[in-house]
Scaffold this active site. Structure first.
Site, PDB file in Angstrom:
ATOM      1  N   CYS A 109      -0.950  -3.299   7.069  1.00 34.15           N
ATOM      2  CA  CYS A 109      -0.915  -3.978   5.923  1.00 34.15           C
ATOM      3  C   CYS A 109      -0.383  -3.444   4.846  1.00 34.15           C
ATOM      4  CB  CYS A 109      -2.271  -4.658   5.524  1.00 34.15           C
ATOM      5  SG  CYS A 109      -2.643  -5.413   3.970  1.00 34.15           S
ATOM      6  N   CYS A 149      -2.124  -3.610   1.345  1.00 32.43           N
ATOM      7  CA  CYS A 149      -3.342  -2.969   1.198  1.00 32.43           C
ATOM      8  C   CYS A 149      -3.002  -1.346   1.024  1.00 32.43           C
ATOM      9  CB  CYS A 149      -4.237  -3.253   2.325  1.00 32.43           C
ATOM     10  SG  CYS A 149      -4.161  -4.915   3.325  1.00 32.43           S
ATOM     11  N   ASP A 150      -2.238  -0.928   1.995  1.00 30.34           N
ATOM     12  CA  ASP A 150      -2.190   0.595   2.146  1.00 30.34           C
ATOM     13  C   ASP A 150      -0.954   1.222   1.770  1.00 30.34           C
ATOM     14  OD1 ASP A 150      -4.650   0.359   3.556  1.00 30.34           O
ATOM     15  OD2 ASP A 150      -3.416  -0.200   5.358  1.00 30.34           O
TER      16      ASP A 150
END
Ligand code: NAP
Length: 332
Positions: free
Chosen positions: A159, A162-163
């Site tokens: 992701c 997200c990261d």
């Protein structure tokens, strides 16, 4: 059990398909609830950096679009329940009011409109319902390459939104050639020093508009005809080794992060023993959402379909409610 409420429909999953079904169910005045595994409604959309193809709402992040869906549901009073459903048992309510499990394969499904499904959660909570809408979506596929599991969370991610922030000013690689891989690379290019897109063929599967956008970004490099062999490093990721499928040459690319975006696997675990699925695991259902099991309807990415988009998932949710109404009134 005698006094347990029996819903008209229970929607499992709160992505675009589930929330759209909830909106239509509320407007149809069905007795229903929408069950989500976590408090964060939205499903996969939550990890989408920018959604630029949902009509009327261009340029929103996935989180913002989900918020719109959720607020719409809340405005209509849709009841959200947080539970992890682990079992669905078909049965009938016996004259004494108790739920009796049935084996549809043995008993046949000729007279089906008295079917009731019992849904059980990890916490042992039970829900009875006349119909179920399977809107559990899909999850990221693993690539199965050396080092993928060892570096999960310390350089390997599924992701980018997200990261990605952990890789500011660093070099990263995205594996895959679909919409998600290209979107991830474009997102990462704004944070990272350099982004390699590793694709096993010489043509991307992604939408042409995304390919052109990525192609115009200076710090994105396309690495075509290449399969990923291994991810290496000491404590964190330090390199990705790829092999050219045309000439066999191996190349070790120094990167701090590897984002794997090679597609999705339908989350059909709950349903695969109840409804027919195709060879890739997707539930076989047409646009009406009707599956091989009367009373179970499928919406969104879980369903076999030619185009998996937020808009098609939302459309499925709406269609399923029409099908549920038809089923409950025996009008189809
Ligand atoms: P996808 O479209 O299935 O693409 C997967 C990509 O990964 C393909 O390019 C495939 O290569 C490659 N791949 C698959 N297995 C691989 C392996 N083992 N090793 C290396 N490469 C591998 O998946 P996706 O990009 O995750 O998208 C999933 C769905 O969501 C799609 O239907 C997409 O259109 C949709 N989506 C919609 C939106 C939106 O609504 N805005 C946004 C993002 C995604 P090949 O091309 O060679 O098969």
């Amino acid at each position: 059990m005698e006094s347990m409420k029996i819903y008209d429909t229970v929607i499992i999953g709160s992505g675009p398909a589930g929330m759209s079904a909830a909106i239509y169910a509320a407007r149809a005045e069905l007795d229903f609830c929408i069950i989500e595994k976590s408090y964060a409604s939205g499903g996969q959309v939550l990890s989408t950096y920018e959604v630029d193809n949902y009509p009327g709402l261009p340029g929103l992040s996935g989180g913002e679009l989900s918020d719109h869906f959720k607020k719409h549901c809340d405005k209509l009073g849709c009841p959200f329940i947080t539970a992890d459903i682990v079992d669905i048992t078909p049965g009938r309510i016996a004259p004494n009011g108790f739920f009796n499990e049935i084996n549809p394969a043995k008993e046949g499904l000729d007279s089906v409109n008295d079917l009731i499904f019992m849904l059980t959660s990890t916490e042992g909570e039970a829900f009875l319902t006349k119909t179920v809408i399977a809107a559990t979506g899909a999850s990221h596929k693993k690539a199965g390459i050396d080092g993928e599991d060892d570096f999960a969370g310390v350089g390997v991610s599924y992701c980018a939104t997200c990261d990605g922030a952990f890789f500011r000013k660093k070099d990263t690689a995205v594996i895959g050639g679909g919409d998600v891989a290209l979107e991830d690379a474009i997102f990462l290019s704004r944070l990272c020093n350099k982004v390699y897109i590793i694709h096993r063929r010489d043509t991307f599967r992604a939408a042409k508009s995304l390919v052109s956008k990525a192609d115009a970004i200076d710090n994105i490099e396309f690495v075509f005809d290449s399969v990923s062999k291994s991810i290496s490093g000491t404590t964190n990721v330090e390199a990705l080794t790829v092999k050219n499928v045309i000439n066999g040459a191996e190349r070790t690319i120094p990167v701090s992060g590897v984002f794997i975006a090679i597609g999705i696997t339908p989350a059909t675990g709950l349903f695969s023993s109840l409804v027919a699925c195709d060879e890739a695991g997707y539930v076989i259902a047409d646009e009406s959402g009707k599956t091989s099991m009367p009373g179970i309807f499928a919406a969104g990415d879980i369903r076999r379909k030619p185009l998996r988009q937020i808009i098609t998932a939302a459309a499925d949710g709406a269609n399923c409610i029409t099908s549920v109404e038809g089923y409950l009134t025996k009008s189809f």
